[in-house]
Design an enzyme around this catalytic site. Structure first.
Site, short mmCIF file in Angstrom:
data_model
loop_
_atom_site.label_atom_id
_atom_site.label_comp_id
_atom_site.label_asym_id
_atom_site.label_seq_id
_atom_site.Cartn_x
_atom_site.Cartn_y
_atom_site.Cartn_z
N TYR A 179 -6.25 2.10 7.89
CA TYR A 179 -5.14 1.83 8.80
C TYR A 179 -4.96 3.03 9.70
O TYR A 179 -4.77 4.15 9.22
CB TYR A 179 -3.84 1.62 8.01
CG TYR A 179 -3.81 0.38 7.16
CD1 TYR A 179 -3.36 -0.82 7.68
CD2 TYR A 179 -4.23 0.40 5.84
CE1 TYR A 179 -3.31 -1.97 6.91
CE2 TYR A 179 -4.19 -0.75 5.05
CZ TYR A 179 -3.73 -1.93 5.59
OH TYR A 179 -3.70 -3.06 4.83
N GLY A 237 0.40 8.02 2.60
CA GLY A 237 0.03 9.37 2.98
C GLY A 237 -1.00 9.98 2.03
O GLY A 237 -1.90 10.70 2.46
N ASP A 297 0.79 -1.23 0.00
CA ASP A 297 0.00 0.00 0.00
C ASP A 297 0.82 1.28 0.00
O ASP A 297 0.38 2.29 -0.56
CB ASP A 297 -0.96 0.01 1.20
CG ASP A 297 -2.10 -1.00 1.03
OD1 ASP A 297 -2.55 -1.16 -0.10
OD2 ASP A 297 -2.52 -1.59 2.03
N ASP A 325 26.31 3.10 12.25
CA ASP A 325 24.99 3.73 12.17
C ASP A 325 24.05 2.69 11.59
O ASP A 325 24.18 2.31 10.41
CB ASP A 325 25.07 4.97 11.28
CG ASP A 325 23.79 5.78 11.35
OD1 ASP A 325 22.86 5.36 12.06
OD2 ASP A 325 23.73 6.84 10.69
N ILE A 326 23.13 2.17 12.41
CA ILE A 326 22.28 1.07 11.94
C ILE A 326 20.80 1.44 11.94
O ILE A 326 20.36 2.34 12.66
CB ILE A 326 22.47 -0.22 12.79
CG1 ILE A 326 22.25 0.06 14.28
CG2 ILE A 326 23.85 -0.83 12.53
CD1 ILE A 326 22.34 -1.20 15.15
N ASN A 360 -10.80 0.28 0.53
CA ASN A 360 -11.73 -0.22 1.54
C ASN A 360 -11.19 -0.17 2.96
O ASN A 360 -11.90 0.13 3.91
CB ASN A 360 -12.11 -1.66 1.20
CG ASN A 360 -10.90 -2.56 1.02
OD1 ASN A 360 -9.93 -2.18 0.34
ND2 ASN A 360 -10.92 -3.73 1.61
N TYR A 361 -9.88 -0.48 3.11
CA TYR A 361 -9.29 -0.66 4.44
C TYR A 361 -8.88 0.68 5.05
O TYR A 361 -8.41 1.56 4.35
CB TYR A 361 -8.05 -1.54 4.35
CG TYR A 361 -8.24 -2.86 5.04
CD1 TYR A 361 -8.21 -2.96 6.41
CD2 TYR A 361 -8.46 -4.03 4.31
CE1 TYR A 361 -8.39 -4.16 7.07
CE2 TYR A 361 -8.64 -5.25 4.95
CZ TYR A 361 -8.61 -5.31 6.32
OH TYR A 361 -8.79 -6.50 6.96
#
Lengths: 726, 726
Positions: free
Chosen positions: B459, B376, B369, B665-666, B456-457
């Site tokens: 979130y 957004g 999605d 840096d992870i 439809n959904y």
């Protein structure tokens, strides 16, 4: 003995004698008298901190109630204060007690009428004869008694066949903590450790069962702490000192003293009371915030115990062992307007809290808090505005002291509506379809809460009811860690940190790794008592290349559990199932069996050896889910008599009988688990950690049961001003 | 052709012609024009239901803001409306666009300055040169462009090496739904199915990638529904009819029509709007309830994006693809008073929603999605008082239309303080110790929310900040199921119910089984950028009989992940670990490395075949946890160009490079999962189901960071009256 040795001995003895004298003169808390205990228990003010900055006048919802003339209204109502008094009076004239040299009542509870009778009872019907179940120790024997309050008849059941002992009384637990002080060796050690006896606080720790030592006598292990300069004595252990005490004779049996070289951790930064914080360090991070209901609550509590809220109705009562019991939970069907059965009875059946340190002072710490300490007995009065929001209703517990005298634990349970700003359901149409739709409904729930302080740990138990039919059971863990003293002040001094059995939380303080298991009894009655347990397993199916461009998909396969062993479930992320309690004889309009599903939340599994003695006693945690046929004697997952039990009366043993459970009155059991590797943030008091599971309608309703509820509108909301401007 | 056949043919053709004419005259919604789309998008009122009972005057927090003169204040501030206009103007004069016959901007986003620069930037410093990243289609080729807003320079990157295509534009998605109506075969089928063309609503469904068919051209599948007598057309599928459309040429490529015998489910009881409920059926279950803050909010939003609340500070922005992005989250250390880094950037990186039906009209439904639809872009304006409580603050999104014109999605994100009546920490002393202690602190949190309606959904994404340093990320699922038409009206007509691929929810309606995976990008910077990933594994140790009366206990073993493959984690209940992101160079006073741990909540694992095309594309769900070295091009777990991608640019591919991750840096990746076997309660709209995970400080603070916060007191709480009495 040479002169120097003698002088040293003399000096030490003198010290101890002086210390003992000093001790008795300056004891931090006096040895308990029955009246003290009652005083504590009957008067909620006793239990409120004297250190709070302001006194709070009791509001109408929190007034101290007089329970002297309480009468029962419902077959499941707990014993009232007058009824407990009557039980005491009946027993005191009974031969068993009259002729005894010592006796104590370890529990005095309503003997609930047969389920079949309760199910037929309607409001207004006369009550069934009221009976009490009493667990008593008489002349060092355990008995389970039935006391008929109408006929005053007493039936005595011998429990010699059981390995375990009853839940300890508050009185004997408190008394046990005083026993070591009578022992010179103990006092010498305390002084040697540099602790003033006036600064001593001791805890009664259940011993568990590990073999012959723990058999044929009631034992308790006492460990002590220094209260000097802090109320948080838990952070100041006198490490390695364990006193084995006979609970019946109140004698010291053995002192194990192995931690002499371990310093007692400092008191600095351990006191958590607001009054003990330096004013310039107080963090006022937030402006006031409150849940407000300008038109009042949406629920009522009829006859003290029957809660009616939104589309729910259930019976609620405090319980000395379980904490709270929710009975006959029913939800109103939005189509028919009728109440439908969901759960006959739900409660915290047992806890299992094994610590993960095999050494002398720690190996035995494998608590079963409900059966050993009484989860309800340890639930103190709630703190209004902080334990529960301002809009809460409070319910008192009425229990019996060891001598049978009733006492009141006021404000032990609270009930309130919660709104966190969450969404019950929503849909917005998007620009693609071009429809102007924005429908959202706020989510408001009803929470039933109690908080048990089993010595250091605080367990917050919430039963949360949602209007969509869901029941969420949430366990919060807070309070104070059980910590271990150590010589280490920094991890860099430790060559094998994994052998600490925990985390260095502060100088000389190890937070020991432990687990928490909380096992719930859930007598589901989905639209009636006879139900089945259905597993809906999702498995990968492979497609052949001609069938579909997809190589795989998940297929749901349903299996009804025929017998108990079919329903012993270990959860698996890669072999997922849904777990339904269905009514096989009742179907929805389109033919699905009506049901409720158990939705596990984050959990943990016990990894101890199945033959390890604590795991045998806590064998109810061998699976996360069990289903048993209803049997009124099978309510306590760790057995009726849990102290020093050997595990022959647990849920695991019952379930292994493998009785038929299809289309029967069945009980669902679920265990929430936590592995707790402590961290510095848990010092000196732990931010709450929670986990929960849900009981969720699944094809129980014909459709979304809250479709027709209205949205919030501005004109319904309250008009508020700051208190200062009011 | 005999006469009867001819007549039938003639009659049909006539019907279609009439229907077509009628269609154009009575289209339920007009074909889209750019101005319409802008109108929709710029004006939040457009998106509010015309059916709501009362109009709500915008309150000061929800006033429609004019963004025409917005200026950026922070290096991470999203492109402003004037900046997007500038991008459009720069591009329109650029050779690539000026000479093109067709072009569309698929995304126009801030190109964030290098992390090293942002970390050095302080409030008041001049901003770095502002740049935009634009993904555009120009003459049927995808390009990733960098537009320098200062120099007006444009750098063009060819993306021919990628298999996938950019996020679809709203305009082309909408246009695609109109394409089938130009096709006589399609219209004939619709009429044959008994659906009036004026009652048609069609959805653009991403095709995924299954082989040659989906290669080298941009495709969309269109399926349609009847809107007759309900706004909830999703419950009225025209089953088995799938139109394959070329997104670039807007031509019908193929019509698959296999469900002719399947009736269209009835409209009755599907409309969920409050205005559509019969007044006598409305369930007013509850009296008003509200979260009230009489002295105002405890947070500020500086320069539109910098949120400061309690001990937290973070940058917040709406994003067309991710929904919301939380950046530079820092928490104040209660000892030093200084802000400490926790997370550089966190957002919803990708979703994967595979349906579990291998048949023609369903197999391809394996949505991603965020990358396909724009998480957004699909987040509509929130409904004040229902999506968020009354005390919420709202933030607008500013995005670009396909032609580059900026538009405003007002009230797209809300921020509010939540108090549900919960407990931050507590301890009560019990009668055993006899100490009068009852210390409880209420738990108040700050919630950042958006709700995306991907067709439809719905979130609901919550980022919840706690004063104890914990961040909870919660995903709520609501909205409407994607259902399948069937001839069955009752389960008793079905011989093999498992072959329904779902649950019969109502007559002729199957809720198809599906999964949801939501993958989060969490660039943790625990006290600085260089961190390590530490697994703390709990394993059973066996004791010998001489060692301890215990046979077993759990020991914690710590392992630092050296490379990416060490950090590919599948969660196991019976092989439990904690997952810490630590700073190996920074230790607490007693020597523990400072860290944050990922605490998984209830989740689900994808069980699809690893070689199944959708699972290759959604391979970021092969593990629940991954850790990668920071790489600014690796942000989208399913790849930058997701539509019809073949999975060669996913997190799984990056991670298999097995790069070093120790003291680097992870970036931590976590996937929340849901298996969804629908039930009748999900019809016609689903009660919200939620799951969450936590980022929790672990030896990050020296001790409980909220020890010094005060309890609630009555005199601070508001004085409220019912609105009617005000």
């Amino acid at each position: 003995m040479d002169t120097r040795s003698f002088l040293r001995f003399f000096f030490l003895t003198l010290c101890i004698a002086v210390a003992l004298l000093f001790t008795w003169a300056h004891l931090p808390y006096g040895p308990p008298y029955a009246s003290d205990l009652l005083d504590c228990s009957t008067n909620s003010a006793w239990c409120s901190s004297k250190n709070r900055l302001q006194s709070k006048p009791p509001s109408p919802t929190r007034r101290l109630r007089d329970h002297a003339s309480d009468t029962p209204h419902h077959p499941l109502d707990p014993l009232t204060l007058p009824e407990i008094t009557a039980v005491r009076s009946i027993l005191s004239s009974h031969a068993l007690f009259a002729s005894s040299s010592s006796h104590a009542l370890h529990s005095v509870d309503l003997q609930e009428p047969d389920k079949s009778l309760v199910l037929r009872w309607h409001h207004g019907d006369p009550l069934f004869p009221r009976k009490a179940t009493v667990v008593a120790r008489v002349d060092d024997m355990s008995h389970v008694l039935t006391v008929d309050l109408t006929t005053r008849e007493v039936t005595v059941e011998d429990t010699a066949s059981h390995s375990g002992y009853p839940t300890m009384t508050l009185e004997e637990m408190t008394a046990a903590t005083w026993v070591p002080l009578m022992n010179a060796d103990f006092n010498r050690t305390i002084v040697q450790r540099g602790v003033d006896l006036t600064d001593l606080a001791c805890l009664p720790l259940s011993t568990g069962w590990y073999g012959k030592v723990e058999e044929k006598r009631r034992l308790i292990k006492v460990q002590c702490y220094s209260t000097k300069d802090t109320v948080n004595f838990y952070m100041r252990p006198i490490e390695g000192l364990t006193v084995l005490v006979d609970l019946d004779t109140k004698q010291v049996l053995e002192i194990s003293d192995k931690g002499g070289s371990i310093p007692i951790p400092k008191a600095a930064n351990t006191d958590y009371r607001y009054s003990a914080q330096k004013p310039n360090q107080v963090l006022k991070l937030l402006k006031p915030i409150s849940i407000e209901q300008p038109n009042g609550r949406s629920f009522t509590v009829e006859d003290d115990h029957l809660v009616k809220w939104a589309n729910w109705e259930f019976h609620l009562k405090p319980d000395a062992r379980a904490g709270v019991i929710v009975s006959q939970a029913k939800v109103r069907d939005p189509n028919t307007g009728e109440f439908r059965d969901v759960m006959y009875k739900g409660f915290t059946s047992e806890l299992f809290v094994p610590y993960m340190d095999p050494t002398d002072a720690w190996y035995f710490k494998t608590y079963m808090d409900a059966g050993e300490y009484g989860f309800g007995l340890q639930a103190m009065s709630l703190d209004p505005l902080n334990d529960c929001p301002r809009n809460a209703y409070y319910m008192d517990g009425v229990f019996a002291a060891a001598d049978g005298t009733p006492y009141v634990r006021s404000n032990m349970v609270c009930v309130f509506e919660s709104y966190a700003g969450d969404i019950a359901w929503r849909h917005t149409e998007c620009p693609i379809t071009g429809m102007q739709i924005r429908e959202v409904r706020p989510k408001v729930t009803l929470v039933v809460r109690m908080a048990a302080s089993v010595a250091n740990y605080d367990y917050i138990i919430d039963w949360e009811f949602q209007t969509d039919g869901l029941i969420r059971v949430k366990v919060g863990l807070s309070g104070i860690l059980m910590v271990k003293g150590t010589s280490y002040e920094n991890v860099n001094q430790v060559s094998s940190p994994e052998n600490l059995h925990g985390t260095l939380l502060s100088e000389n303080v190890i937070g020991v790794i432990h687990d928490h298991y909380v096992t719930f009894y859930l007598d589901m009655d989905v639209d009636g008592s006879d139900n089945s347990f259905l597993k809906v397993n999702l498995r990968r199916e492979q497609n052949s290349p001609n069938e579909s461009p997809r190589k795989s998909y998940l297929k749901a396969t349903k299996t009804v559990a025929k017998t108990e062993k079919d329903a012993q479930v270990k959860l698996k992320l890669y072999d997922p199932s849904e777990f339904h309690v269905i009514n096989p004889t009742k179907r929805t309009r389109v033919g699905n069996p009506v049901g409720y599903k158990l939705v596990p939340g984050g959990t943990a599994a016990s990894l101890l050896d199945l033959d390890d003695p604590p795991q045998k006693r806590g064998a109810f945690t061998n699976n996360q889910i069990w289903v048993t046929p209803y049997n009124r004697s099978e309510q306590w997952a760790g057995g009726l008599l849990v102290c020093q039990s050997q595990g022959e009366d647990t849920l695991a043993v019952w379930s292994d009988r493998d009785r038929p459970i299809e289309n029967k009155d069945i009980v669902l059991w679920y265990t929430l688990g936590f592995h707790h590797i402590p961290c510095q943030e848990d010092f000196p008091i732990m931010p709450t950690v929670s986990s929960s599971f849900d009981l969720k309608p699944v094809n129980f309703f014909e459709s979304n049961p809250i479709l027709r509820t209205p949205p919030n509108v501005e004109t319904d909301l309250p008009v508020c001003v700051a208190a200062a401007s009011a």
